[in-house]
Scaffold this motif. Structure first.
Motif, PDB file in Angstrom:
ATOM      1  N   ASN A 247       0.834  -1.202   0.000  1.00 39.30           N
ATOM      2  CA  ASN A 247       0.000   0.000   0.000  1.00 39.30           C
ATOM      3  C   ASN A 247       0.872   1.256   0.000  1.00 39.30           C
ATOM      4  O   ASN A 247       0.550   2.251  -0.665  1.00 39.30           O
ATOM      5  N   LYS A 250       2.197   1.765  -3.498  1.00 35.93           N
ATOM      6  CA  LYS A 250       1.152   2.393  -4.328  1.00 35.93           C
ATOM      7  C   LYS A 250       1.068   3.890  -4.058  1.00 35.93           C
ATOM      8  O   LYS A 250       1.002   4.699  -4.998  1.00 35.93           O
ATOM      9  N   GLN A 251       1.082   4.281  -2.783  1.00 35.65           N
ATOM     10  CA  GLN A 251       0.987   5.696  -2.426  1.00 35.65           C
ATOM     11  C   GLN A 251       2.190   6.480  -2.951  1.00 35.65           C
ATOM     12  O   GLN A 251       2.034   7.605  -3.453  1.00 35.65           O
ATOM     13  N   ASN A 254       1.882   6.994  -6.661  1.00 37.44           N
ATOM     14  CA  ASN A 254       0.862   8.000  -6.953  1.00 37.44           C
ATOM     15  C   ASN A 254       1.367   9.415  -6.715  1.00 37.44           C
ATOM     16  O   ASN A 254       0.926  10.365  -7.363  1.00 37.44           O
ATOM     17  N   LYS A 262      -3.211   6.102 -16.305  1.00 36.70           N
ATOM     18  CA  LYS A 262      -3.439   5.108 -15.255  1.00 36.70           C
ATOM     19  C   LYS A 262      -4.292   3.975 -15.819  1.00 36.70           C
ATOM     20  O   LYS A 262      -5.477   3.861 -15.569  1.00 36.70           O
ATOM     21  N   HIS A 268       1.207   3.054 -12.368  1.00 37.36           N
ATOM     22  CA  HIS A 268       0.154   3.348 -11.393  1.00 37.36           C
ATOM     23  C   HIS A 268      -0.864   2.209 -11.308  1.00 37.36           C
ATOM     24  O   HIS A 268      -1.272   1.802 -10.215  1.00 37.36           O
ATOM     25  N   GLU A 270      -0.538  -1.021 -12.227  1.00 36.97           N
ATOM     26  CA  GLU A 270       0.008  -2.283 -11.729  1.00 36.97           C
ATOM     27  C   GLU A 270       0.267  -2.230 -10.227  1.00 36.97           C
ATOM     28  O   GLU A 270       0.044  -3.214  -9.510  1.00 36.97           O
ATOM     29  N   ALA A 271       0.735  -1.091  -9.720  1.00 36.33           N
ATOM     30  CA  ALA A 271       0.956  -0.943  -8.280  1.00 36.33           C
ATOM     31  C   ALA A 271      -0.368  -0.985  -7.521  1.00 36.33           C
ATOM     32  O   ALA A 271      -0.484  -1.633  -6.469  1.00 36.33           O
ATOM     33  N   GLY A 272      -1.381  -0.311  -8.054  1.00 36.37           N
ATOM     34  CA  GLY A 272      -2.690  -0.324  -7.422  1.00 36.37           C
ATOM     35  C   GLY A 272      -3.325  -1.697  -7.436  1.00 36.37           C
ATOM     36  O   GLY A 272      -3.939  -2.125  -6.457  1.00 36.37           O
ATOM     37  N   LYS A 273      -3.168  -2.396  -8.547  1.00 42.15           N
ATOM     38  CA  LYS A 273      -3.730  -3.749  -8.675  1.00 42.15           C
ATOM     39  C   LYS A 273      -3.107  -4.689  -7.649  1.00 42.15           C
ATOM     40  O   LYS A 273      -3.808  -5.474  -6.993  1.00 42.15           O
ATOM     41  N   ALA A 275      -1.614  -3.910  -4.767  1.00 42.62           N
ATOM     42  CA  ALA A 275      -2.031  -3.543  -3.411  1.00 42.62           C
ATOM     43  C   ALA A 275      -3.470  -3.970  -3.141  1.00 42.62           C
ATOM     44  O   ALA A 275      -3.797  -4.460  -2.053  1.00 42.62           O
ATOM     45  N   CYS A 276      -4.337  -3.802  -4.125  1.00 42.08           N
ATOM     46  CA  CYS A 276      -5.745  -4.162  -3.939  1.00 42.08           C
ATOM     47  C   CYS A 276      -5.944  -5.669  -3.836  1.00 42.08           C
ATOM     48  O   CYS A 276      -6.855  -6.138  -3.140  1.00 42.08           O
TER      49      CYS A 276
END
Length: 316
Positions: A247, A250-251, A254, A262, A268, A270-273, A275-276
């Motif tokens: 997480n 991801k931050q 961002n 995105k 952005h 791939e990092a969010g995916k 973390a989620c």
């Protein structure tokens, strides 16, 4: 920011985190073996250290058998081993020097002082019994440098890139430790001392990630596979968990000034995916095959690091 400077900041954070985790793992495994179940003999300990630190093949290119002093020296201070703690500290300093104009003088002086202290060990050698003192100095100085990162740097792309490297590497190291402990555990699944060994192996895992105290406060139960995996992988409030680190990754991504869309295939997204995926996965989902989950997650983190390097940090 030049990609060369960004690369130096990112890898400074990664090598700092890597050296700390390797030092702690080596210390905990070797020292704890004195009080471990009989089945957890010194040979198993030395094998575990070499596997976790990626030193197995390199060690046996120069040594014929497992020997405590040789393993500790090769892992900690060997100048001929590019995966030794000493080598990683050298790289922390080289990368800090590459970004010297971007970091504070206080941080640079702390890194430079640390480098000279640790290199003094290389000339004197290191007995296996001294790993407690040596590793403690690595860990303490790592926290000193992290203190200067937090307290003397602006919250701009410089700080974000260092933090990105630190937390990406932290997630990697925690997964490598868990993978190694599952390998250690497999050796004893049918042994007569298995019950005692099971408790020992998860306790030593928590100690290797500096997590035992917080685990006991949060989980309030003796360490076992279910609760340790839940804590180290999915507890979003604990800064040493993989979920927390991903997480943070991801931050940081961002916040960094990456100019891109995105969508899938971009940093952005791939990092969010990643973390989620952790946000919506529970320990019950992975309990039947935790090793496969660890392997898949590690591959995804390495892929994210490669994407970051190829698009933004690679330079000629």
């Amino acid at each position: 920011m030049l990609s060369r400077i960004g690369n130096s900041l990112f890898w400074m954070g990664r090598y700092l985190e890597r050296s700390e985790h390797i030092a702690r793992y080596t210390r905990v495994q070797y020292v704890a073996s004195v009080d471990s179940p009989l089945a957890h003999n010194q040979e198993n300990v030395l094998e575990s250290i070499l596997h976790m630190t990626a030193n197995w093949e390199g060690y046996f290119q120069t040594q014929q058998q497992l020997e405590a002093n040789a393993v500790i020296n090769y892992t900690a201070i060997s100048e001929d081993n590019s995966f030794s703690i000493l080598s990683y500290i050298d790289r922390v300093r080289e990368n800090a020097r590459g970004a010297r104009d971007s970091i504070s003088i206080e941080l640079w002086e702390a890194i430079n002082s640390f480098y000279h202290k640790i290199n003094a060990y290389a000339a004197a050698g290191l007995h296996a019994e001294e790993i407690e003192y040596f590793a403690r100095r690595i860990e303490e100085n790592s926290y000193v440098m992290k203190g200067y990162i937090d307290n003397t740097l602006l919250r701009n792309d410089v700080w974000q890139l260092i933090y990105l490297g630190m937390h990406l590497e932290r997630a990697i190291q925690i997964i490598l430790i868990l993978q190694t402990k599952f390998k250690d555990r497999e050796k004893m699944l049918s042994g007569p001392d298995y019950a005692a060994y099971e408790n020992f192996i998860w306790t030593s895992t928590l100690l290797s990630v500096e997590s035992f105290d917080m685990y006991m406060r949060c989980q309030k139960t003796a360490p076992d596979k279910h609760h340790v995996l839940n804590f180290l992988l999915f507890d979003t409030a604990f800064p040493k968990s993989v979920a927390f680190s991903l997480n943070t990754v991801k931050q940081c991504i961002n916040e960094i000034s990456f100019q891109e869309e995105k969508k899938q295939g971009f940093i952005h997204f791939e990092a969010g995916k990643l973390a989620c995926n952790f946000q919506y996965t529970t320990v019950k989902d992975i309990e039947e095959n935790p090793v496969e989950f660890l392997n898949t997650t590690l591959e995804s983190i390495y892929a994210l690091a490669h994407l970051l390097d190829a698009k933004y940090l690679k330079y000629n």
